[in-house]
Design a protein around this motif. Structure first.
Motif, PDB file in Angstrom:
ATOM      1  N   VAL A   1     126.384   1.119  -9.555  1.00  0.00           N
ATOM      2  CA  VAL A   1     126.802  -0.204  -9.083  1.00  0.00           C
ATOM      3  C   VAL A   1     126.958  -1.172 -10.250  1.00  0.00           C
ATOM      4  N   SER A   2     126.338  -0.860 -11.378  1.00  0.00           N
ATOM      5  CA  SER A   2     126.445  -1.729 -12.550  1.00  0.00           C
ATOM      6  C   SER A   2     127.888  -1.877 -13.013  1.00  0.00           C
ATOM      7  N   LEU A   3     128.728  -0.882 -12.738  1.00  0.00           N
ATOM      8  CA  LEU A   3     130.146  -1.009 -13.068  1.00  0.00           C
ATOM      9  C   LEU A   3     130.774  -2.171 -12.303  1.00  0.00           C
ATOM     10  N   ASP A   4     130.464  -2.263 -11.022  1.00  0.00           N
ATOM     11  CA  ASP A   4     130.982  -3.352 -10.201  1.00  0.00           C
ATOM     12  C   ASP A   4     130.431  -4.693 -10.664  1.00  0.00           C
ATOM     13  N   GLU A   5     129.143  -4.720 -10.939  1.00  0.00           N
ATOM     14  CA  GLU A   5     128.506  -5.981 -11.325  1.00  0.00           C
ATOM     15  C   GLU A   5     129.054  -6.508 -12.647  1.00  0.00           C
ATOM     16  N   SER A   6     129.267  -5.610 -13.604  1.00  0.00           N
ATOM     17  CA  SER A   6     129.832  -6.036 -14.896  1.00  0.00           C
ATOM     18  C   SER A   6     131.236  -6.581 -14.727  1.00  0.00           C
ATOM     19  N   ALA A   7     132.022  -5.925 -13.879  1.00  0.00           N
ATOM     20  CA  ALA A   7     133.385  -6.398 -13.650  1.00  0.00           C
ATOM     21  C   ALA A   7     133.400  -7.739 -12.928  1.00  0.00           C
ATOM     22  N   ILE A   8     132.485  -7.933 -11.977  1.00  0.00           N
ATOM     23  CA  ILE A   8     132.406  -9.216 -11.257  1.00  0.00           C
ATOM     24  C   ILE A   8     132.040 -10.347 -12.215  1.00  0.00           C
ATOM     25  N   ILE A   9     131.122 -10.061 -13.145  1.00  0.00           N
ATOM     26  CA  ILE A   9     130.744 -11.077 -14.140  1.00  0.00           C
ATOM     27  C   ILE A   9     131.946 -11.464 -14.998  1.00  0.00           C
ATOM     28  N   ASP A  10     132.821 -10.484 -15.272  1.00  0.00           N
ATOM     29  CA  ASP A  10     134.030 -10.748 -16.064  1.00  0.00           C
ATOM     30  C   ASP A  10     135.140 -11.395 -15.253  1.00  0.00           C
ATOM     31  N   GLY A  11     134.890 -11.636 -13.962  1.00  0.00           N
ATOM     32  CA  GLY A  11     135.865 -12.338 -13.124  1.00  0.00           C
ATOM     33  C   GLY A  11     136.786 -11.446 -12.325  1.00  0.00           C
ATOM     34  N   ALA A  12     136.504 -10.165 -12.245  1.00  0.00           N
ATOM     35  CA  ALA A  12     137.361  -9.253 -11.487  1.00  0.00           C
ATOM     36  C   ALA A  12     137.087  -9.378  -9.992  1.00  0.00           C
ATOM     37  N   SER A  13     138.132  -9.227  -9.196  1.00  0.00           N
ATOM     38  CA  SER A  13     137.982  -9.236  -7.743  1.00  0.00           C
ATOM     39  C   SER A  13     137.573  -7.843  -7.262  1.00  0.00           C
ATOM     40  N   TYR A  14     137.192  -7.754  -5.979  1.00  0.00           N
ATOM     41  CA  TYR A  14     136.792  -6.455  -5.431  1.00  0.00           C
ATOM     42  C   TYR A  14     137.952  -5.457  -5.469  1.00  0.00           C
ATOM     43  N   PHE A  15     139.153  -5.941  -5.189  1.00  0.00           N
ATOM     44  CA  PHE A  15     140.310  -5.039  -5.209  1.00  0.00           C
ATOM     45  C   PHE A  15     140.599  -4.560  -6.627  1.00  0.00           C
ATOM     46  N   THR A  16     140.431  -5.445  -7.612  1.00  0.00           N
ATOM     47  CA  THR A  16     140.634  -5.050  -9.011  1.00  0.00           C
ATOM     48  C   THR A  16     139.604  -4.010  -9.434  1.00  0.00           C
ATOM     49  N   ILE A  17     138.362  -4.192  -8.984  1.00  0.00           N
ATOM     50  CA  ILE A  17     137.314  -3.211  -9.288  1.00  0.00           C
ATOM     51  C   ILE A  17     137.673  -1.853  -8.707  1.00  0.00           C
ATOM     52  N   TYR A  18     138.136  -1.873  -7.461  1.00  0.00           N
ATOM     53  CA  TYR A  18     138.518  -0.616  -6.802  1.00  0.00           C
ATOM     54  C   TYR A  18     139.700   0.045  -7.520  1.00  0.00           C
ATOM     55  N   ARG A  19     140.732  -0.755  -7.840  1.00  0.00           N
ATOM     56  CA  ARG A  19     141.979  -0.186  -8.353  1.00  0.00           C
ATOM     57  C   ARG A  19     141.886   0.221  -9.821  1.00  0.00           C
ATOM     58  N   LYS A  20     141.240  -0.581 -10.659  1.00  0.00           N
ATOM     59  CA  LYS A  20     141.262  -0.343 -12.096  1.00  0.00           C
ATOM     60  C   LYS A  20     140.019   0.350 -12.644  1.00  0.00           C
ATOM     61  N   ILE A  21     138.909   0.292 -11.911  1.00  0.00           N
ATOM     62  CA  ILE A  21     137.667   0.858 -12.442  1.00  0.00           C
ATOM     63  C   ILE A  21     137.238   2.105 -11.673  1.00  0.00           C
ATOM     64  N   LEU A  22     137.105   1.968 -10.347  1.00  0.00           N
ATOM     65  CA  LEU A  22     136.544   3.056  -9.559  1.00  0.00           C
ATOM     66  C   LEU A  22     137.562   4.149  -9.223  1.00  0.00           C
ATOM     67  N   LEU A  23     138.787   3.737  -8.880  1.00  0.00           N
ATOM     68  CA  LEU A  23     139.785   4.730  -8.470  1.00  0.00           C
ATOM     69  C   LEU A  23     140.088   5.756  -9.566  1.00  0.00           C
ATOM     70  N   PRO A  24     140.238   5.350 -10.849  1.00  0.00           N
ATOM     71  CA  PRO A  24     140.460   6.374 -11.887  1.00  0.00           C
ATOM     72  C   PRO A  24     139.291   7.354 -12.032  1.00  0.00           C
ATOM     73  N   LEU A  25     138.065   6.892 -11.706  1.00  0.00           N
ATOM     74  CA  LEU A  25     136.903   7.768 -11.816  1.00  0.00           C
ATOM     75  C   LEU A  25     136.804   8.754 -10.652  1.00  0.00           C
ATOM     76  N   LEU A  26     137.611   8.554  -9.628  1.00  0.00           N
ATOM     77  CA  LEU A  26     137.585   9.423  -8.449  1.00  0.00           C
ATOM     78  C   LEU A  26     138.548  10.604  -8.566  1.00  0.00           C
ATOM     79  N   LYS A  27     139.101  10.823  -9.742  1.00  0.00           N
ATOM     80  CA  LYS A  27     140.119  11.881  -9.902  1.00  0.00           C
ATOM     81  C   LYS A  27     139.653  13.249  -9.401  1.00  0.00           C
ATOM     82  N   PRO A  28     138.438  13.717  -9.754  1.00  0.00           N
ATOM     83  CA  PRO A  28     138.017  15.034  -9.226  1.00  0.00           C
ATOM     84  C   PRO A  28     137.948  15.061  -7.703  1.00  0.00           C
ATOM     85  N   ALA A  29     137.433  13.992  -7.096  1.00  0.00           N
ATOM     86  CA  ALA A  29     137.355  13.942  -5.640  1.00  0.00           C
ATOM     87  C   ALA A  29     138.746  13.881  -5.020  1.00  0.00           C
ATOM     88  N   ILE A  30     139.660  13.180  -5.667  1.00  0.00           N
ATOM     89  CA  ILE A  30     141.035  13.086  -5.166  1.00  0.00           C
ATOM     90  C   ILE A  30     141.712  14.449  -5.224  1.00  0.00           C
TER      91      ILE A  30
END
Length: 288
Positions: free
Chosen positions: A177-206
């Motif tokens: 969850v620290s990935l989300d928290e760091s991005a929120i501190i930098d001003g990222a929205s929830y959708f930006t966190i999903y699209r630019k941070i978490l979604l690329p990390l989901l490649k094996p699951a995808i």
């Protein structure tokens, strides 16, 4: 000492017998898996006269006879079937990945009343036999005018992907969850966190989800036969070969030729992308 020697002999004999039994079982099940494919290839090269006069394992007179493949491709209108299947497959996979990853993101990252209930409902839906829900699903499809339409079938197929949702939820739980928290501190929205941070990390699951969902969608026969009723314009690869069946008999040599044709795209994709497929499955399997 003699007692220990007897125990070692007994242990080694048991190991040999167990290893022999394992290899025999592997050979047996491999034979059971390969036999239908071999018989299908043999039958596909036989003429009508050869098929009627020989058994399924008798080799054809000529392996250079491609008349069955040409006839199957033309009579079953497989070009149209491949086009429809490709449209369905691409839209369903893209839609399922977007819906599944976003829904899993919400259920994993946000705690709200009803979160556990929604997960339990998904589990309950996965346990229900598909055939038991067909009457209700068909009535819904009729009321929404989704029967005999390509978009209606696509929407219905995208809405039956519970397994992929659980794969994404399981993978999200291993992303800190620290990935989300760091991005929120930098001003990222929830959708930006999903699209630019978490979604690329989901490649094996995808990749795992694409394999499971893509295989089921490409090979789906029952729902395609039930909801895509106009076979002159809405046939898929799985339903196109139904044209070679009838009350006077089935043309199995043409059916087998069509089956081999339908397997070629999946085989080519697998050969070209096997490294990515194996890596994605391996990473998705060991994660967590």
């Amino acid at each position: 000492m003699e007692k220990r020697k007897k125990q070692r002999k007994h242990y080694s004999a048991g190991t040999v017998i167990w290893g022999f039994a394992k290899y025999i079982s592997l050979i047996f099940f491999a034979f059971c898996a390969v036999l239908p494919i071999v018989s299908c290839i043999i039958t596909a090269f036989k003429t009508d006269a050869e098929y009627n006069a020989t058994n399924v394992m008798t080799l054809p007179e000529s392996w250079l006879n491609f008349d069955n493949f040409i006839a199957a491709f033309k009579k079953a209108d497989m070009l149209l079937a491949f086009r429809n299947s490709a449209i369905i497959l691409v839209v369903v996979l893209i839609g399922s990945i977007i819906i599944g990853t976003q829904l899993a993101y919400i259920l994993n990252r946000f705690k709200f009343p009803g979160n556990g209930l929604i997960r339990n409902l998904f589990t309950f839906a996965a346990l229900l036999p598909t055939i038991a829900m067909q009457v209700a699903v068909y009535e819904i499809m009729v009321n929404l005018s989704f029967v005999n339409t390509l978009y209606g079938y696509i929407i219905m197929t995208m809405g039956t992907d519970v397994i992929s949702i659980y794969i994404f939820i399981q993978y999200y739980e291993n992303l800190p969850v620290s990935l989300d928290e760091s991005a929120i501190i930098d001003g990222a929205s929830y959708f930006t966190i999903y699209r630019k941070i978490l979604l690329p990390l989901l490649k094996p699951a995808i990749v795992t989800s694409i394999i499971l969902k893509g295989t089921n969608t490409y090979n789906e026969y029952y729902n395609a036969q039930l909801y895509l009723q106009d076979k002159t314009r809405l046939s898929t690869v799985a339903t196109s070969l139904y044209k070679f069946t009838g009350p006077l008999g089935n043309q199995y040599n043409l059916i087998c030729a069509g089956v081999i044709i339908s397997l070629l795209p999946a085989l080519i994709i697998f050969i070209c992308c096997q490294k990515q497929i194996y890596n994605g499955i391996a990473e998705g399997a060991v994660k967590g």
